[in-house]
Design a protein around this motif. Structure first.
Motif, PDB file in Angstrom:
ATOM      1  N   GLU A   1      -1.133  22.120 -42.893  1.00 56.86           N
ATOM      2  CA  GLU A   1      -1.959  22.942 -43.780  1.00 56.86           C
ATOM      3  C   GLU A   1      -1.112  24.091 -44.301  1.00 56.86           C
ATOM      4  OE1 GLU A   1      -5.257  24.391 -41.422  1.00 56.86           O
ATOM      5  OE2 GLU A   1      -3.985  25.976 -40.610  1.00 56.86           O
ATOM      6  N   LEU A   2      -1.403  24.487 -45.545  1.00 61.22           N
ATOM      7  CA  LEU A   2      -0.645  25.556 -46.193  1.00 61.22           C
ATOM      8  C   LEU A   2      -1.560  26.740 -46.473  1.00 61.22           C
ATOM      9  CD1 LEU A   2       1.679  26.860 -47.829  1.00 61.22           C
ATOM     10  CD2 LEU A   2       0.953  25.477 -49.777  1.00 61.22           C
TER      11      LEU A   2
ATOM     12  N   ALA B   1      14.603  26.728 -31.097  1.00 63.30           N
ATOM     13  CA  ALA B   1      13.943  26.643 -32.405  1.00 63.30           C
ATOM     14  C   ALA B   1      12.446  26.949 -32.251  1.00 63.30           C
ATOM     15  CB  ALA B   1      14.157  25.266 -33.014  1.00 63.30           C
ATOM     16  N   LEU B   2      11.770  26.196 -31.377  1.00 63.79           N
ATOM     17  CA  LEU B   2      10.342  26.434 -31.143  1.00 63.79           C
ATOM     18  C   LEU B   2      10.177  27.435 -30.011  1.00 63.79           C
ATOM     19  CD1 LEU B   2       8.865  22.810 -31.262  1.00 63.79           C
ATOM     20  CD2 LEU B   2       8.874  24.541 -33.077  1.00 63.79           C
ATOM     21  N   CYS B   3       9.367  28.471 -30.244  1.00 56.64           N
ATOM     22  CA  CYS B   3       9.094  29.465 -29.195  1.00 56.64           C
ATOM     23  C   CYS B   3       7.615  29.417 -28.866  1.00 56.64           C
ATOM     24  CB  CYS B   3       9.418  30.866 -29.691  1.00 56.64           C
ATOM     25  SG  CYS B   3      11.120  31.033 -30.137  1.00 56.64           S
ATOM     26  N   GLN B   4       7.264  29.823 -27.655  1.00 59.69           N
ATOM     27  CA  GLN B   4       5.850  29.946 -27.284  1.00 59.69           C
ATOM     28  C   GLN B   4       5.221  30.986 -28.214  1.00 59.69           C
ATOM     29  OE1 GLN B   4       4.429  28.095 -24.738  1.00 59.69           O
ATOM     30  NE2 GLN B   4       6.418  27.079 -24.659  1.00 59.69           N
ATOM     31  N   SER B   5       3.951  30.783 -28.529  1.00 56.95           N
ATOM     32  CA  SER B   5       3.308  31.710 -29.463  1.00 56.95           C
ATOM     33  C   SER B   5       1.847  31.912 -29.102  1.00 56.95           C
ATOM     34  CB  SER B   5       3.415  31.138 -30.882  1.00 56.95           C
ATOM     35  OG  SER B   5       2.586  31.852 -31.760  1.00 56.95           O
ATOM     36  N   GLY B   6       1.324  33.079 -29.421  1.00 55.13           N
ATOM     37  CA  GLY B   6      -0.103  33.331 -29.219  1.00 55.13           C
ATOM     38  C   GLY B   6      -0.926  32.809 -30.392  1.00 55.13           C
ATOM     39  N   LEU B   7      -0.258  32.448 -31.499  1.00 57.80           N
ATOM     40  CA  LEU B   7      -0.959  32.017 -32.711  1.00 57.80           C
ATOM     41  C   LEU B   7      -1.182  30.508 -32.748  1.00 57.80           C
ATOM     42  CD1 LEU B   7       1.203  34.198 -35.103  1.00 57.80           C
ATOM     43  CD2 LEU B   7      -1.161  34.667 -34.433  1.00 57.80           C
ATOM     44  N   ALA B   8      -0.311  29.778 -32.049  1.00 57.10           N
ATOM     45  CA  ALA B   8      -0.393  28.312 -31.953  1.00 57.10           C
ATOM     46  C   ALA B   8       0.355  27.960 -30.669  1.00 57.10           C
ATOM     47  CB  ALA B   8       0.282  27.682 -33.170  1.00 57.10           C
ATOM     48  N   ASP B   9       0.544  26.662 -30.400  1.00 62.86           N
ATOM     49  CA  ASP B   9       1.336  26.335 -29.192  1.00 62.86           C
ATOM     50  C   ASP B   9       2.760  26.866 -29.339  1.00 62.86           C
ATOM     51  OD1 ASP B   9      -0.791  24.988 -28.036  1.00 62.86           O
ATOM     52  OD2 ASP B   9      -0.314  23.123 -29.085  1.00 62.86           O
ATOM     53  N   TYR B  10       3.296  26.741 -30.565  1.00 60.91           N
ATOM     54  CA  TYR B  10       4.674  27.182 -30.803  1.00 60.91           C
ATOM     55  C   TYR B  10       4.747  27.916 -32.146  1.00 60.91           C
ATOM     56  CZ  TYR B  10       5.156  23.122 -27.718  1.00 60.91           C
ATOM     57  OH  TYR B  10       5.004  22.216 -26.707  1.00 60.91           O
ATOM     58  N   ALA B  11       5.810  28.733 -32.265  1.00 64.90           N
ATOM     59  CA  ALA B  11       6.137  29.346 -33.563  1.00 64.90           C
ATOM     60  C   ALA B  11       7.550  28.936 -33.932  1.00 64.90           C
ATOM     61  CB  ALA B  11       6.033  30.858 -33.484  1.00 64.90           C
TER      62      ALA B  11
ATOM     63  N   VAL C   1       1.375  26.466 -42.035  1.00 67.52           N
ATOM     64  CA  VAL C   1       2.357  27.228 -42.780  1.00 67.52           C
ATOM     65  C   VAL C   1       1.661  28.420 -43.425  1.00 67.52           C
ATOM     66  CG1 VAL C   1       3.511  27.090 -45.019  1.00 67.52           C
ATOM     67  CG2 VAL C   1       3.944  25.330 -43.294  1.00 67.52           C
ATOM     68  N   LEU C   2       2.301  29.579 -43.374  1.00 73.69           N
ATOM     69  CA  LEU C   2       1.761  30.746 -44.087  1.00 73.69           C
ATOM     70  C   LEU C   2       2.916  31.407 -44.827  1.00 73.69           C
ATOM     71  CD1 LEU C   2      -0.702  32.555 -44.634  1.00 73.69           C
ATOM     72  CD2 LEU C   2      -0.088  33.886 -42.607  1.00 73.69           C
TER      73      LEU C   2
ATOM     74  N   VAL D   1       4.107  17.615 -27.635  1.00 80.21           N
ATOM     75  CA  VAL D   1       3.646  17.725 -29.030  1.00 80.21           C
ATOM     76  C   VAL D   1       2.433  18.654 -29.090  1.00 80.21           C
ATOM     77  CG1 VAL D   1       2.660  16.431 -30.963  1.00 80.21           C
ATOM     78  CG2 VAL D   1       4.528  15.438 -29.637  1.00 80.21           C
ATOM     79  N   GLY D   2       2.404  19.541 -30.077  1.00 82.63           N
ATOM     80  CA  GLY D   2       1.297  20.494 -30.187  1.00 82.63           C
ATOM     81  C   GLY D   2       1.249  21.097 -31.583  1.00 82.63           C
ATOM     82  N   SER D   3       0.698  22.303 -31.655  1.00 81.27           N
ATOM     83  CA  SER D   3       0.566  22.959 -32.964  1.00 81.27           C
ATOM     84  C   SER D   3       1.710  23.963 -33.151  1.00 81.27           C
ATOM     85  CB  SER D   3      -0.782  23.673 -33.055  1.00 81.27           C
ATOM     86  OG  SER D   3      -0.919  24.585 -31.987  1.00 81.27           O
ATOM     87  N   VAL D   4       2.149  24.095 -34.408  1.00 77.79           N
ATOM     88  CA  VAL D   4       3.264  24.998 -34.710  1.00 77.79           C
ATOM     89  C   VAL D   4       2.884  25.915 -35.867  1.00 77.79           C
ATOM     90  CG1 VAL D   4       5.709  25.184 -35.348  1.00 77.79           C
ATOM     91  CG2 VAL D   4       4.908  23.193 -34.041  1.00 77.79           C
ATOM     92  N   MET D   5       3.133  27.209 -35.674  1.00 75.82           N
ATOM     93  CA  MET D   5       2.943  28.199 -36.746  1.00 75.82           C
ATOM     94  C   MET D   5       4.284  28.434 -37.440  1.00 75.82           C
ATOM     95  SD  MET D   5       0.904  30.466 -38.094  1.00 75.82           S
ATOM     96  CE  MET D   5       1.243  31.623 -39.392  1.00 75.82           C
ATOM     97  N   VAL D   6       4.333  28.215 -38.753  1.00 78.72           N
ATOM     98  CA  VAL D   6       5.554  28.433 -39.543  1.00 78.72           C
ATOM     99  C   VAL D   6       5.225  29.436 -40.647  1.00 78.72           C
ATOM    100  CG1 VAL D   6       7.303  27.321 -40.974  1.00 78.72           C
ATOM    101  CG2 VAL D   6       6.140  25.977 -39.217  1.00 78.72           C
ATOM    102  N   SER D   7       5.692  30.644 -40.617  1.00 72.62           N
ATOM    103  CA  SER D   7       6.544  31.311 -39.640  1.00 72.62           C
ATOM    104  C   SER D   7       5.742  32.501 -39.106  1.00 72.62           C
ATOM    105  CB  SER D   7       7.790  31.832 -40.327  1.00 72.62           C
ATOM    106  OG  SER D   7       8.423  30.803 -41.084  1.00 72.62           O
TER     107      SER D   7
END
Ligand code: SF4
Length: 272
Positions: free
Chosen positions: A132-133, A11-21, A111-112, A73-79
């Protein structure tokens, strides 16, 4: 539109935008003509045009539940490579449930989206100051919006969604872009978008130019041939001639700054 239900392993993947996407869907029915995520077709074996297929990762909530206890626990970019609130989310509610789990787990959730369906989930998003939205907008010209972002929400609905979110205590921000040369990059459009923005308690606003990586140019070239053939030559010039491009971007930056100053807005970042 070809819709498939598929099973995912992560579900959570490593991301360059946040810790996870987090992406609950593969593909995006919004079908934006400038979408950079269209490169996903290559990785997933889809041959349909971008915007005409969506794979629904139907087990993503279950997989996230299993993944969270063994994840820092970290930051998540959705989506990051789809829109989590694209029309199928109304039925599947996957992004909603995943965000609920992330909020409960104490994650920073960013969230974006381009879809006012997100308002349905303000009960979840409003539950934590760690959420944040962001809303992406490009034009207030609905005729143009229907051509370049056919299945996303009308732009005014997106502003209304931000207003509703802020009233529920959600931190809100705005992404303006990509601005399409000679179509949505006009000073008039930039000023109109900032006028709407100035009515909201936005934490920040980003502006971005058009980038033609990931197969974006063939998509836009088709759009221009169909709707604005007179602009084809000018597009080639400002996108592919380095001198013309630098001069175009300098002019765009200057016009954005002028509009920002006229509205006395703070927290503005021009990303080019
Ligand atoms: S909403 Fe975002 S992910 Fe979906 S098509 Fe548009 S740009 Fe791509």
């Amino acid at each position: 539109m070809k819709v498939r239900e598929i099973a995912c392993k992560t579900a959570l993947c490593q991301s360059g935008l946040a810790d996870y996407a987090l992406n609950c869907y593969v593909g995006c029915a919004h079908g934006c003509r400038y979408c950079y995520a269209r490169y996903m077709r290559r990785f997933t074996g889809h041959t349909e045009p971008w915007g005409e297929f969506v794979d629904v990762r139907v087990n993503v909530v279950e997989i996230l539940l299993r993944q969270l206890p063994r994840t820092r626990v970290g930051s998540v970019m959705v989506s990051s490579v789809c829109d989590g609130w694209q029309p199928l989310e109304e039925k599947y509610r996957l992004t909603r449930e995943c965000v609920r789990l992330l909020v409960t787990g104490g994650y920073d959730v960013s969230v974006l989206t381009k879809n006012a369906l997100v308002v349905r989930d303000l009960d979840v998003l409003g539950g934590s100051k760690r959420v944040e939205l962001g809303m992406t907008v490009t034009t207030l010209d609905e005729g143009l919006r229907r051509v370049i972002e056919p299945a996303a929400s009308p732009t005014l609905k997106r502003f209304e969604a931000l207003k509703a979110a802020s009233e529920k205590g959600v931190r809100v921000w705005l992404f303006v872009g990509p601005l399409l040369p000679f179509l949505s990059d006009t000073s008039e459009n930039i000023r109109s978008l900032l006028k709407e923005a100035s009515r909201l308690p936005l934490e920040r606003i980003y502006f971005d130019k058009l980038n033609v990586r990931s197969g974006v140019w063939p998509s836009l070239e088709g759009l221009l041939r169909e709707h604005h053939p007179a602009f084809l030559g000018r597009y080639r010039s400002v996108l592919f001639d380095p001198t013309e491009r630098e001069s175009y971007l300098e002019d765009l930056r200057r016009r954005i700054e002028k509009a920002v100053n006229a509205h006395h807005l703070a927290g503005i970042t021009v990303l080019f």
